[in-house]
Design a protein around this motif. Structure first.
Motif, PDB file in Angstrom:
ATOM      1  N   UNK A  24       0.814  -1.211   0.000  1.00 22.04           N
ATOM      2  CA  UNK A  24       0.000   0.000   0.000  1.00 22.04           C
ATOM      3  C   UNK A  24       0.849   1.265   0.000  1.00 22.04           C
ATOM      4  N   UNK A  25       2.076   1.144   0.472  1.00 20.07           N
ATOM      5  CA  UNK A  25       2.924   2.326   0.528  1.00 20.07           C
ATOM      6  C   UNK A  25       3.922   2.378  -0.611  1.00 20.07           C
ATOM      7  N   UNK A  26       3.690   1.571  -1.627  1.00 17.64           N
ATOM      8  CA  UNK A  26       4.642   1.489  -2.729  1.00 17.64           C
ATOM      9  C   UNK A  26       4.052   2.112  -3.988  1.00 17.64           C
ATOM     10  N   UNK A  27       4.947   2.434  -4.914  1.00 16.38           N
ATOM     11  CA  UNK A  27       4.504   2.902  -6.231  1.00 16.38           C
ATOM     12  C   UNK A  27       4.330   1.641  -7.086  1.00 16.38           C
ATOM     13  N   UNK A  28       3.116   1.428  -7.571  1.00 14.60           N
ATOM     14  CA  UNK A  28       2.811   0.188  -8.297  1.00 14.60           C
ATOM     15  C   UNK A  28       2.666   0.460  -9.789  1.00 14.60           C
ATOM     16  N   UNK A  29       3.518  -0.187 -10.567  1.00 12.29           N
ATOM     17  CA  UNK A  29       3.513   0.020 -12.019  1.00 12.29           C
ATOM     18  C   UNK A  29       2.710  -1.082 -12.709  1.00 12.29           C
ATOM     19  N   UNK A  30       1.839  -0.670 -13.624  1.00  8.56           N
ATOM     20  CA  UNK A  30       1.058  -1.611 -14.423  1.00  8.56           C
ATOM     21  C   UNK A  30       1.306  -1.357 -15.904  1.00  8.56           C
ATOM     22  N   UNK A  31       1.470  -2.436 -16.641  1.00  4.60           N
ATOM     23  CA  UNK A  31       1.594  -2.353 -18.095  1.00  4.60           C
ATOM     24  C   UNK A  31       0.181  -2.260 -18.675  1.00  4.60           C
ATOM     25  N   UNK A  32      -0.046  -1.297 -19.558  1.00  3.74           N
ATOM     26  CA  UNK A  32      -1.339  -1.219 -20.249  1.00  3.74           C
ATOM     27  C   UNK A  32      -1.197  -1.751 -21.670  1.00  3.74           C
ATOM     28  N   UNK A  33      -0.248  -1.145 -22.372  1.00  4.19           N
ATOM     29  CA  UNK A  33       0.095  -1.574 -23.728  1.00  4.19           C
ATOM     30  C   UNK A  33       1.589  -1.347 -23.871  1.00  4.19           C
TER      31      UNK A  33
END
Ligand code: GDP
Length: 228
Positions: free
Chosen positions: A90-99
């Motif tokens: 919850x305290x982290x920067x979370x990266x998600x791939x979209x394309x």
């Protein structure tokens, strides 16, 4: 300024308590515009951020404002942003791939003060590093509970985005919690308050009202057009 913001206390994700929010509307084909969307990684320091290429859009908001729910609706995936709620993330920067070369970044929620000041400072430094460093950052979604209007934390985030020239789109979420007239009044007040520094729309993860507008704004950010 950013470093003065306060992080949230760790808590389990509430998604499971309200599964209704994560079901597609009846009759709707559960197709995502982002079929390849997936979690990439969580970062706790600048050195752990993913490569700064392509385009990414950050999602920020006070804890419990409805950020995860909004992301799930926009990406059209049940429990997509849940990864970032797993204890410890919850305290982290979370990266998600979209394309290919397009990402969504789920920033840690803010707004609750009862945490150790060391954690608070770490969080604020992490946020400052993120905003100052990311060349690929092309827009920010600020998730605001329509009943709460803009909080001081939201204003600080807006001020910071403005100082680095980052376009912002405010999602006034949980609009289903207000009657239509009240929601319109709230939107007008926030618009006046924002005074042109960000675009704004109503949204509901429950009814999915505003999802098309939100997605199209996300696309405009990713295409390098802030739509204002
Ligand atoms: P986050 O902490 O900002 O990621 O917030 P969540 O997405 O986890 O939502 C916090 C709480 O608000 C949860 O109980 C959700 O079920 C609820 N919630 C989120 N969005 C909406 C919405 O649009 N309408 C309603 N009625 N509840 C919502």
């Amino acid at each position: 300024m950013l470093r003065d913001l306060e992080p949230v206390k760790l808590r389990p994700g509430p998604e499971l308590s309200n599964p209704k929010l994560y079901t597609e509307s009846a009759g709707r084909t559960p197709m995502s515009q982002y079929p390849d969307a997936r979690f990439i990684k969580s970062a706790n320091a600048l050195s752990q951020f993913v490569a700064d290429t392509g385009a990414e859009v950050a999602f920020a908001g006070r804890s419990n404002a409805g950020k995860s729910s909004a992301i799930n609706v926009i990406v059209n995936r049940r429990q997509f942003a849940r990864t970032s709620k797993t204890p410890g993330r919850t305290q982290l920067v979370n990266f998600f791939h979209l394309r290919d070369e397009q990402r969504l970044v789920d920033l840690p929620g803010y707004g609750f003060a009862r945490v150790a000041s060391s954690l608070r400072h770490h969080w604020a430094d992490l946020m400052a590093d993120y905003f100052e460093a990311r060349k690929s950052l092309c827009g920010m979604f600020l998730i605001v509970d329509i009943r709460r209007r803009l909080t001081d934390f939201d204003r600080q985030m807006l001020g910071f985005a403005e100082s680095v020239g980052l376009p912002v789109h405010v999602l006034l979420t949980k609009a289903d919690k207000l009657k239509r007239g009240q929601a319109a009044k709230a939107e007008l007040e926030v618009r006046r308050d924002l005074d042109g520094v960000a675009s704004v729309q109503q949204f509901s993860a429950l009814t999915r009202a505003g999802e098309d507008a939100a997605r199209s704004q996300l696309e405009q950010f990713l295409d390098g057009n802030d739509g204002r």
